[in-house]
Design a protein around this motif. Sequence first.
Motif, PDB file in Angstrom:
ATOM      1  N   ALA A  66       0.858  -1.191   0.000  1.00  0.00           N
ATOM      2  CA  ALA A  66       0.000   0.000   0.000  1.00  0.00           C
ATOM      3  C   ALA A  66       0.889   1.235   0.000  1.00  0.00           C
ATOM      4  CB  ALA A  66      -0.905   0.026   1.225  1.00  0.00           C
ATOM      5  N   PHE A  67       0.399   2.295  -0.622  1.00  0.00           N
ATOM      6  CA  PHE A  67       1.141   3.559  -0.580  1.00  0.00           C
ATOM      7  C   PHE A  67       0.215   4.740  -0.804  1.00  0.00           C
ATOM      8  CE2 PHE A  67       3.577   7.102  -2.336  1.00  0.00           C
ATOM      9  CZ  PHE A  67       4.523   7.255  -1.332  1.00  0.00           C
ATOM     10  N   ALA A  68       0.445   5.791  -0.049  1.00  0.00           N
ATOM     11  CA  ALA A  68      -0.174   7.089  -0.309  1.00  0.00           C
ATOM     12  C   ALA A  68       0.827   8.140   0.131  1.00  0.00           C
ATOM     13  CB  ALA A  68      -1.476   7.249   0.461  1.00  0.00           C
ATOM     14  N   VAL A 106     -15.262   5.888   8.713  1.00  0.00           N
ATOM     15  CA  VAL A 106     -14.387   7.049   8.622  1.00  0.00           C
ATOM     16  C   VAL A 106     -13.368   6.988   9.759  1.00  0.00           C
ATOM     17  CG1 VAL A 106     -14.249   9.570   8.737  1.00  0.00           C
ATOM     18  CG2 VAL A 106     -16.149   8.450   7.511  1.00  0.00           C
ATOM     19  N   VAL A 107     -12.110   6.871   9.404  1.00  0.00           N
ATOM     20  CA  VAL A 107     -11.022   6.924  10.386  1.00  0.00           C
ATOM     21  C   VAL A 107     -10.255   8.203  10.070  1.00  0.00           C
ATOM     22  CG1 VAL A 107      -8.894   5.821  11.195  1.00  0.00           C
ATOM     23  CG2 VAL A 107     -10.867   4.410  10.563  1.00  0.00           C
ATOM     24  N   ARG A 108     -10.250   9.135  10.998  1.00  0.00           N
ATOM     25  CA  ARG A 108      -9.647  10.441  10.729  1.00  0.00           C
ATOM     26  C   ARG A 108      -8.240  10.282  10.167  1.00  0.00           C
ATOM     27  NH1 ARG A 108      -9.887  12.499  15.671  1.00  0.00           N
ATOM     28  NH2 ARG A 108     -12.145  12.248  15.630  1.00  0.00           N
ATOM     29  N   SER A 164       4.683   1.734   7.519  1.00  0.00           N
ATOM     30  CA  SER A 164       3.579   2.532   6.963  1.00  0.00           C
ATOM     31  C   SER A 164       2.954   3.433   8.013  1.00  0.00           C
ATOM     32  CB  SER A 164       2.483   1.631   6.393  1.00  0.00           C
ATOM     33  OG  SER A 164       2.916   1.022   5.216  1.00  0.00           O
ATOM     34  N   ALA A 165       2.816   2.893   9.227  1.00  0.00           N
ATOM     35  CA  ALA A 165       2.128   3.635  10.284  1.00  0.00           C
ATOM     36  C   ALA A 165       3.026   4.689  10.914  1.00  0.00           C
ATOM     37  CB  ALA A 165       1.633   2.667  11.357  1.00  0.00           C
ATOM     38  N   SER A 166       4.342   4.543  10.739  1.00  0.00           N
ATOM     39  CA  SER A 166       5.268   5.448  11.423  1.00  0.00           C
ATOM     40  C   SER A 166       5.107   6.864  10.869  1.00  0.00           C
ATOM     41  CB  SER A 166       6.714   4.969  11.270  1.00  0.00           C
ATOM     42  OG  SER A 166       7.137   5.108   9.942  1.00  0.00           O
TER      43      SER A 166
END
Length: 257
Positions: free
Chosen positions: A94-96, A153-155, A197-199
């Motif tokens: 995944a990437f954004a 919806v997750v902010r 990813s979460a960092s």
Amino acid sequence: MPTKLTDRTGVIFGVANKRSLAWSCAKALDSQGMRLCLTYATDRLEAGVRKLAEELTNPLILRCDVTSPEEIDSVFEEIEREFGHLDSLLHGVAFAKREELAGDFYHTSKEGYMLAHEVSAYSLTAVARRALPLMEGREGTIVTLTYIGSERVVRNYNVMGIAKAALEASVRYLANDIGRLGHRVNAISAGPIRTLSASGVEGFSKILDHIEAHSPLRRNITGEEVGNTCLFLCSNMSHGITGSTIYVDSGYHIMGV
Ligand code: 1JT
């Protein structure tokens, strides 16, 4: 103990480092005797992934930028040469862009939207299509990783939520396509976990605290729990399951207020 996976082979997309969920899946499959090919996205990741892979039995390590049709082709050509066939595929990519994962969703740029979808959603279909010829007659299994931000919806999750919704819908359409060939495809919706990813995601610690306080199990999940679910979905123990999203989230998804 689940059925052994000796004589089976698998390819894993999306290992970045030891905290990657794709790596947890690799360890679980390797532990039951599956011969694995690991792919990494950029040259910057190669040394780390090769070092990690020393823990596995005789793995094949290849580069694969999933936005490159040529690199995908070459990965499957190499797998055909080395393994001859394929039983399982784990998609953990995944990437954004960082700036898209903060603030209001409506600020998402067209380019950022397209990139997130190309890497995080379309890539599943792109790799699955190439895997099929190698899975012929083998009851292949495909597993991908998703997050509840696709349905609620997750902010700050923003465009990734839209891309994960497309990914989960892709799982259902793919399941219908490949079911007649005897193959299965499922998604694991993992609770939040500290990965690369979460960092740096703003407020991520608060999300972990929230799960600890409010999920039925009152704790966060581990990488091993995701790996073991992947093992289940790749083994005959899950023979009747396809097109599903399985939650490994301490039960959080059942909660209202
Ligand atoms: C990506 C990133 C995919 C972070 C991801 C992800 N899937 C889950 N996470 C963790 C996460 C991220 C945010 C969030 C809650 C969980 C980052 C790079 C792109 C791919 O919202 C607060 C933003």
